[in-house]
Every structure is written in structure tokens, then in C-alpha cells.
Design an enzyme around this catalytic site. Structure first.
Site, PDB file in Angstrom:
ATOM      1  N   GLU A 279       4.155   1.733   2.206  1.00 17.52           N
ATOM      2  CA  GLU A 279       3.059   2.267   2.682  1.00 17.52           C
ATOM      3  C   GLU A 279       3.312   3.486   3.428  1.00 17.52           C
ATOM      4  OE1 GLU A 279      -0.384   1.688   2.287  1.00 17.52           O
ATOM      5  OE2 GLU A 279       0.572   1.173   0.493  1.00 17.52           O
TER       6      GLU A 279
ATOM      7  N   HIS B 259      -1.318  10.405  -1.560  1.00 21.82           N
ATOM      8  CA  HIS B 259      -0.571   9.028  -1.145  1.00 21.82           C
ATOM      9  C   HIS B 259      -0.454   7.839  -2.400  1.00 21.82           C
ATOM     10  CE1 HIS B 259      -0.362   4.971   1.346  1.00 21.82           C
ATOM     11  NE2 HIS B 259      -0.893   4.590   0.063  1.00 21.82           N
ATOM     12  N   GLU B 260      -1.381   8.083  -3.197  1.00 20.09           N
ATOM     13  CA  GLU B 260      -1.183   7.429  -4.546  1.00 20.09           C
ATOM     14  C   GLU B 260      -0.146   8.091  -5.324  1.00 20.09           C
ATOM     15  OE1 GLU B 260      -2.623   4.319  -5.390  1.00 20.09           O
ATOM     16  OE2 GLU B 260      -2.995   4.788  -3.319  1.00 20.09           O
TER      17      GLU B 260
ATOM     18  N   HIS C  40       3.463   6.967  -4.385  1.00 23.82           N
ATOM     19  CA  HIS C  40       3.639   5.667  -4.781  1.00 23.82           C
ATOM     20  C   HIS C  40       4.450   5.633  -6.108  1.00 23.82           C
ATOM     21  CE1 HIS C  40       2.462   2.869  -1.698  1.00 23.82           C
ATOM     22  NE2 HIS C  40       1.125   3.267  -1.692  1.00 23.82           N
TER      23      HIS C  40
END
Length: 270
Positions: free
Chosen positions: A201, A144-145, A148
Site C-alpha cells: 500500500e 495508486h491503482e 499496484h
């Protein structure tokens, strides 16, 4: 002498001219295709350099306090997971394979993790130990990070802030220059502390889900991860959740997309 509405129009035209519609990544199996608007005067390299400086300052502070993990069991665990995930980033963004990736673990009770622009990853031991994260769940957080960073959500947020700032400086002939200085000063805030938008997100959830699956980590762990995060809520939610808001709709979206990436996971496991 320009009238106020003339200055506003001139700035609006300038803002539009300096803004480019880009798609920083390919869509992948999960189909993330949203166009992003970035200021050409705020380059990827500038943002990466800005964040790299802040990252090194964080590591130096942690090292001086004796909390920068080196060669510990948890450090080796995080590093091994990161290597498998980073090996998959070219699926979404070929140039990211050449980034100067760094992975560090800080011994702290904070429930937090981050991957900043240019591939600078930090994990806090509290996130792993307090939530008793499995390797699959660590991969879900890290994927997820990393997503980004691949999507340059930090640069996108700074571009929006820069646009607003420039548009409000109607009375100064040197407004753009002043804005650049102020933008640099608030860069760390936008890159590290402000909540991401719902669309950002969602994109990070989906790309992270696919990255983890391609690396051989069970995508179902993304659901259990957010369930564990949600259980840590209450009056003082974890810092990670303050910049990564959770919701039932997020879990539902993850569950809906797991079938898309499950074949990738099964192939990686074979």
C-alpha cells in the site's frame, strides 16, 4: 523412502530455486526500491492473461445489465485522466507503455476502483459521484491503482500463496501440479479481493503520488481523497477501503512525500 524432514528440505530447496528476487519498477523521485520475490514458474504473462479473462467477464456482465458506461460524460472524464497517467508509466517501467491498457466505467453505487495486472482499469461511478471527486482526486485513486499493477503486487501475493501451498503438500509426488491448478482457481481472489500488505500500500501510495504529479495533477489531492474515504467509514466501510486500508500514518506518509513530487507537478503544469 523419504522421511518427512527430508521431503520438507527438498521442497524448501525447490521453492528457493524457483523464487527470484526482482524489482519490477525503478525507484522514481519517491524512491521505491524494495526487492520482490516472485516464482519464476508464475510469469507476468500468465498472471496478466488470468486477470484479462476475469476482466472481460466483468465487462460482459456489466454490458448485459446495461451498466457499462460508453461515451458518457463521466466515461470521457475518466478516460482522459487515464491517458495522462498512462503516458507517465514508462518513468517507472518502460515495458508498461506497451501493455494493452483498457479503461472502463461501470454505473454502480459501489465506492470502488481497480487497475489489475496488465493495465486493466475499472472505475465505478459511485466512487466519483458519492465522494464528489475532483479530477485531481480521481487521478490520485487511479495513480495508486496503476502503481499496484506496475509493481505486480497481485503476482507477488500469488507467489507467496503458491509457496505456502507447495510447502504444505509434503506427501504427494504430484504436489506441484496440484498446486498449479489450485493457484489458478484462486487467482481471482488474490488479484481482486484480498487486502494488500502495508508495504504494498505504501509503495502504491508513493508511486501513484508521483504518477499523478508528473501527469499534471495536484499531489495534495491524495490527502483529501483519503480524508473523504475515511469519512465514509463506520460499520460498513466502502469496498475500496476493505482492500486498501486507510490510516493516519498513510496520510502522514503522503504529506511527507508531497515535497518530493511537487516540482514535477509544477513542471507539468508549466
Amino acid at each position: 523412502m523419504f522421511k518427512p524432514h527430508s521431503i520438507t528440505l527438498t521442497l524448501a530447496v525447490s521453492l528457493l530455486a524457483g523464487c527470484q528476487a526482482v524489482n519490477t519498477t525503478s525507484g522514481g523521485a519517491v524512491g521505491v526500491e524494495r526487492k520482490q520475490y516472485m516464482f519464476s514458474m508464475l510469469s507476468t504473462e500468465q498472471v496478466n492473461q488470468m486477470y484479462a479473462q476475469s476482466y472481460q467477464e466483468t465487462l460482459s456482465e456489466a454490458s448485459s445489465k446495461g451498466v457499462l458506461e460508453k461515451s458518457s460524460a463521466i466515461d470521457k472524464r475518466v478516460d482522459a485522466i487515464a491517458k495522462r497517467l498512462i503516458a507517465q508509466v514508462s518513468v517507472f517501467r518502460p515495458d508498461a507503455a506497451q501493455w494493452n491498457w483498457e479503461v472502463n466505467v461501470i454505473d454502480s453505487p459501489e465506492l470502488n476502483a481497480n487497475c489489475g495486472p496488465g493495465g486493466k482499469i475499472i472505475f465505478y461511478t459511485g466512487l466519483i459521484e458519492k465522494l464528489k471527486l475532483t479530477d485531481d482526486e480521481i487521478a490520485a485513486v487511479m495513480g495508486h491503482e496503476i502503481a499496484h499493477a506496475l509493481r505486480e503486487h497481485g503476482r507477488e501475493a500469488m507467489s507467496k500463496a503458491y509457496g505456502v501451498q507447495m510447502a504444505t503438500q509434503l506427501g504427494s509426488a504430484f504436489g506441484v501440479g496440484d498446486g498449479s491448478l489450485q493457484l489458478a482457481n484462486m487467482g481471482v481472489e488474490y488479484l481482486m479481493t484480498l487486502p494488500n500488505s502495508r508495504s504494498n500500500e505504501n509503495e502504491a501510495d508513493l508511486i501513484g503520488l508521483e504518477l499523478a504529479a508528473r501527469a499534471g495533477y495536484n499531489p495534495n489531492a491524495a490527502v483529501t481523497l483519503w480524508q473523504k474515504m475515511g469519512a465514509q467509514g463506520g460499520s460498513a466501510p466502502p469496498e475500496f477501503m476493505s482492500t486498501h486500508p486507510s490510516s493516519d500514518s498513510r496520510t502522514a506518509a503522503l504529506k511527507a512525500n508531497i515535497p518530493k513530487v511537487m516540482p514535477l507537478y509544477e513542471k507539468a503544469r508549466r
